[in-house]
Write a protein that holds these residues in place. Structure first.
Motif, mmCIF file in Angstrom:
data_model
loop_
_atom_site.group_PDB
_atom_site.id
_atom_site.type_symbol
_atom_site.label_atom_id
_atom_site.label_comp_id
_atom_site.label_asym_id
_atom_site.label_seq_id
_atom_site.Cartn_x
_atom_site.Cartn_y
_atom_site.Cartn_z
ATOM 1 N N GLN A 1 -32.439 -6.020 -77.890
ATOM 2 C CA GLN A 1 -32.083 -5.378 -76.629
ATOM 3 C C GLN A 1 -33.100 -5.746 -75.558
ATOM 4 O O GLN A 1 -34.290 -5.924 -75.849
ATOM 5 N N ILE A 2 -32.642 -5.884 -74.333
ATOM 6 C CA ILE A 2 -33.523 -6.073 -73.188
ATOM 7 C C ILE A 2 -33.119 -5.080 -72.098
ATOM 8 O O ILE A 2 -31.975 -4.603 -72.065
ATOM 9 N N ILE A 3 -34.070 -4.750 -71.231
ATOM 10 C CA ILE A 3 -33.813 -3.831 -70.119
ATOM 11 C C ILE A 3 -34.081 -4.562 -68.818
ATOM 12 O O ILE A 3 -35.177 -5.095 -68.610
ATOM 13 N N LEU A 4 -33.090 -4.612 -67.958
ATOM 14 C CA LEU A 4 -33.220 -5.257 -66.648
ATOM 15 C C LEU A 4 -33.435 -4.184 -65.589
ATOM 16 O O LEU A 4 -32.603 -3.281 -65.436
ATOM 17 N N ILE B 1 -27.861 -5.277 -73.429
ATOM 18 C CA ILE B 1 -28.522 -5.264 -72.122
ATOM 19 C C ILE B 1 -28.363 -3.883 -71.498
ATOM 20 O O ILE B 1 -27.251 -3.356 -71.410
ATOM 21 N N LEU B 2 -29.488 -3.313 -71.073
ATOM 22 C CA LEU B 2 -29.475 -2.053 -70.327
ATOM 23 C C LEU B 2 -29.938 -2.335 -68.913
ATOM 24 O O LEU B 2 -31.031 -2.858 -68.697
ATOM 25 N N VAL B 3 -29.102 -2.006 -67.946
ATOM 26 C CA VAL B 3 -29.427 -2.191 -66.524
ATOM 27 C C VAL B 3 -29.939 -0.866 -65.990
ATOM 28 O O VAL B 3 -29.311 0.184 -66.190
ATOM 29 N N ARG B 4 -31.071 -0.910 -65.283
ATOM 30 C CA ARG B 4 -31.743 0.324 -64.860
ATOM 31 C C ARG B 4 -32.133 0.220 -63.392
ATOM 32 O O ARG B 4 -32.549 -0.839 -62.924
#
Length: 488
Positions: free
Chosen positions: A163-166, A240-243
């Motif tokens: 997982q990655i967080i943008l 992918i988590l968009v923040r």
């Protein structure tokens, strides 16, 4: 009467003489580490590929690769202005970093000066499409430069992560001139640009210069789509988590994320009367819990202090605030196309009650509201440190050229300098005390080192002070650097 003791006469110190006969001395010895890392990863050389050079090769003294590397190295070493390169063009350390020969018949090494480097920042995006080719012979391709940042990010991983967080965010870039597309922004209280960045942890994926009179979320969806598409081309299974803050809780952004497989979001949400009304029960419970804590502590303290004596204010600060979380099902009357999960945080304390909201696509069965707010949303504040590094330490706010395209290019130069410094931090300093240090600290402790440069027929020796406190960190970084494979 005590006898007098004879005081020995202290020897006089010899006279101090200062001259300029020290030979070739540099204060930027750490640049050799940056240059070697750059040759391994080919960051500035790949940036040079994004430029078109229409100059005649037989009349060209400084190739485009050399110009770009010199400009980026200057930013890395703390030289923010093009005027600095009038002196740096004769600096032996910069010459060595650019793989130029030095010490030939006592002649000064001549690198590019401010006027030559200025051609990079005042060039049109495509020479063949527009400006007077007599003066503008260097162009660049914005789309290739934008893709390069994502490529550098992807290469920083040995394998595809789970997982990655943008992180999306906007900052202000105050200006003091008549630059193109500059407007007064009431929120930032000044004439400025409003660049929009995308980070993944400490990695910079996008840096888009924008005028400050546009919507805070303007262009965010397009940048997000471009970046995620490029990531998906290489990592097909990554989650992918968009923040972002409340500026990005827009229906088009959330709707697009919901339509994508493996893409979630968590955005801040501005409060309104309907949301406040929906949290009335939670607010009352938090207030009641805090009042019970307060009553218990006050009763105990009254047994310690004299009856009728006013309790000190610090006593109230010892009481932990009451924090409650709750999930809501919420939809705006007009702007949202569907109902979505909203998580509220209600905090009751000595200063009253504070209520915050976030909207997310992560369902309740996957993550509880308290965990979602504290572990997924709150860490986005770390992005402010990335802005600090870019603006204060790598001069991304030095957008003082007249043209908007020139200022965008300056922002990209600063961003490439950041990518180079972050690569040094992650690949060479991971097991040292500087592994989490900011760019300015790394520069001061590891790069701005004094050294004597000695040139002979067999070698060029850069002799750094033996008492340097960073010599062990420098040696560890260089060992890691030697083990890095060359980027194809």
């Amino acid at each position: 009467m005590a006898p007098k003791t004879e005081q020995k006469e202290q020897p006089k110190s010899p006279p101090v003489v200062v001259n300029f006969n020290g030979g070739q001395v540099t204060s930027d010895a750490g640049l050799s580490l940056i240059a070697e890392l750059d040759r391994k990863l080919q960051i500035t050389s790949r940036l040079a590929v994004c430029f078109q050079d229409y100059r005649q090769s037989n009349r060209m003294l400084h190739p485009i690769e050399s110009l770009i590397a010199q400009r980026i190295y200057g930013l890395v070493m703390g030289y923010e202005d093009l005027n600095d390169h009038e002196e740096l063009r004769h600096d032996p350390m910069f010459a060595l970093a650019l793989q130029k020969r030095i010490g030939i018949e006592n002649e000064l090494t001549v690198l590019a000066g401010k006027s030559t480097l200025n051609r990079l920042e005042h060039c049109p995006e495509d020479v063949e499409q527009g400006a007077d080719s007599r003066y503008h012979k260097i162009g660049h391709c914005p789309s290739k430069i934008e893709s390069l940042f994502v490529d550098i990010f992807l290469e920083s991983y040995a394998k595809e992560p789970r997982q990655i967080i943008l992180d999306l965010d906007v900052t202000d870039d105050l200006v003091h001139g008549t630059q193109e597309q500059v407007f007064f922004n009431t929120y930032y209280a000044g004439y400025c640009y409003a660049p929009q960045n995308i980070f993944c942890g400490k990695h910079l994926l996008a840096a888009k210069l924008r005028p400050s009179n546009v919507d805070p979320a303007a262009g965010a969806l397009e940048e997000l789509q471009r970046v995620i598409k490029q990531i998906r081309d290489q990592w097909s299974n990554v989650q992918i988590l968009v923040r972002g803050d409340s500026a990005y809780s827009r229906d088009n952004i959330m709707e697009w994320c919901e339509s994508q497989t493996g893409v979630d979001y968590v955005f801040g949400l501005a409060q309104n009367s309907r949301l406040i009304q929906m949290t009335t029960t939670t607010k009352n419970r938090a207030s009641l819990e805090y009042e019970q804590k307060l009553s218990t502590v006050v009763s105990f303290l009254e047994t310690v202090f004299n009856p009728g004596e006013q309790l000190p204010e610090v006593a109230y600060n010892l009481i932990n605030n009451s924090i409650w979380y709750k999930s809501l099902n919420y939809q705006t009357r007009e702007s949202w196309s569907r109902s979505r999960r909203v998580v509220c945080k209600v905090e009751s304390g000595v200063k009253g009650t504070n209520i915050r909201f976030v909207v997310t696509s992560i369902t309740t069965d996957k993550m509880a509201p308290g965990e979602l707010y504290t572990q997924k949303y709150c860490p986005r504040g770390e992005m402010e440190n990335r802005f600090k590094e870019q603006q204060l330490e790598l001069f991304s706010d030095r957008t003082s050229t007249h043209t908007f395209a020139g200022n965008q290019l300056r922002l990209w130069f600063s961003s490439i300098a950041y990518a180079l410094m972050n690569a040094l931090r992650s690949k060479c300093l991971a097991k040292t005390e500087l592994q989490n240090a900011q760019v300015g600290t790394i520069r001061t402790k590891l790069l701005k080192l004094g050294a004597v440069i000695t040139v002979s027929a067999q070698r060029i020796l850069i002799a750094i002070s033996s008492s340097s406190p960073s010599k062990y960190i420098w040696a560890a970084a260089y060992r890691c650097l030697k083990m890095l494979p060359n980027t194809a």
